[in-house]
Write an enzyme that holds these catalytic residues in place. Sequence first.
Site, PDB file in Angstrom:
ATOM      1  N   ASP A  62      -7.011   4.545  -4.529  1.00  0.00           N
ATOM      2  CA  ASP A  62      -7.753   4.358  -3.257  1.00  0.00           C
ATOM      3  C   ASP A  62      -8.094   5.831  -3.140  1.00  0.00           C
ATOM      4  O   ASP A  62      -8.420   6.632  -3.771  1.00  0.00           O
ATOM      5  CB  ASP A  62      -6.767   3.961  -2.344  1.00  0.00           C
ATOM      6  CG  ASP A  62      -7.274   3.485  -1.015  1.00  0.00           C
ATOM      7  OD1 ASP A  62      -8.492   3.811  -0.792  1.00  0.00           O
ATOM      8  OD2 ASP A  62      -6.716   2.844  -0.140  1.00  0.00           O
ATOM      9  N   LYS A 120       0.949  -1.030   0.008  1.00  0.00           N
ATOM     10  CA  LYS A 120      -0.047  -0.206   0.015  1.00  0.00           C
ATOM     11  C   LYS A 120       0.947   1.406   0.109  1.00  0.00           C
ATOM     12  O   LYS A 120       2.016   1.104   0.452  1.00  0.00           O
ATOM     13  CB  LYS A 120      -0.968  -0.003   1.121  1.00  0.00           C
ATOM     14  CG  LYS A 120      -2.416   0.658   1.140  1.00  0.00           C
ATOM     15  CD  LYS A 120      -3.058   0.095   0.254  1.00  0.00           C
ATOM     16  CE  LYS A 120      -4.476   0.905   0.017  1.00  0.00           C
ATOM     17  NZ  LYS A 120      -5.464  -0.009  -0.765  1.00  0.00           N
TER      18      LYS A 120
END
Length: 449
Positions: free
Chosen positions: A170, A130
């Site tokens: 995201d 991430k």
Amino acid sequence: MASPEVSKLESIYADVLRRNPGEDEFHQAVREVFDSIVPVVARRPEFVEACVVTRVCEPERQIIFRVPWADDRGRVHINRGFRVEFNSALGPFKGGLRFHPSVYLGTIKFLGFEQIFKNALTGMPIGGGKGGSDFDPKGRSDAEVMRFCQSFMTELYRHIGEYTDVPAGDIGVGGREIGYLFGQYKRITNRYESGVLTGKGLTWGGSQVRPEATGYGATFFAQRMLQTRGDSLEGKRVVVSGSGNVATYAVEKVHQLGGTVVACSDSAGYVVDEAGIDLELLKQIKQVQRGRMSEYADKRGRARFVAGGSVWDVPCDVAMPSATQNELHAHDAATLIGNGCLAVVEGANMPTTPEATKAFLESGVLFAPGKAANAGGVATSALEMQQNASRDSWTFEHTEQRLAEIMNAIHDRCAETAEEYGAPGNYVVGANIAGFVKVADAMLALGLI
């Protein structure tokens, strides 16, 4: 007295707290997994003896860098960039980039840790990672966002690649940002390496259904979950928190499956529209104009906007928290349970607090954790990587069918694993164990890495 397995996991967890101070969301994510895998450790002691449990909590690589950029008035700003490459036992690191003022290392580590098991559940050959920045794209011009993205990628490019690490979008990172990031990567590397980023535009390497995938996937999971009780979304009253990409396409798919989404929200409050959220108006305000939900109510006369408050106060049959982490608290859970909510399906990452999750499980409400229910986004990203690798492009219908098959398989895998480990109907236990065992077995096979 605690069992030997619990004692071992508690010792490892204490070490996680010591080595990662102040990272509360990361601690919460680790705690949830550890609470689920006690029977796995009892059955497979080699996972502790070979330090697999310890190793899976330690990222393979953590990258932190500064991101200097200039606004439209020439003023220089400095943000902080992150990429946590957590685990590559199953494939290249895969996970999104989040641009939001709340982002810090602990946020990225919690998201990356969750991503390991989420990606494992898809059955696709992808590891977990991430990234992101504390940059806020809200209120910034396209030129400012472009300059930030170019500066961000000028550092990030050296750490990523289609066989190394494949970022996606995201919160705060949509098609616009992915375009600027990919353009800078192409410019620096002099390679049209389509598979290095997912969430691309359809005309330059993107996949059909990718924008819709997370919201659609969570809805497919909800439908499959209700079917285990002889029910469906048909005629159900649904509340979705958030109004971004995940929420928007959850609304769309719920309506297609015969349900009615009566409320959604943003950071300023929530809208109640008893006739059902007008999808085209929602897309116009949030995706085109980048506006606020209060504007939706202004333009939709029969809808009402409630400033502040909790969207979970709106009675519903199905709740889909799809905004951000820890948004649904114990008192919200009590309200939903009291109003007869049948199922809660996490569209966001860890949006339900541990106390709220416990309340749902104890009350018999069907509860789908994000690492299972919202895996549709990364699954379709992997399908995008497949198409990039073969220089192919699939139809919307074919890609959506593949997504539905993957989500149904994730549901069934979680349900079967929960049953196998003595927790029938507990999708939290099923998801955590199924994801963990797959990654742990791969780590054992690859040796001490």
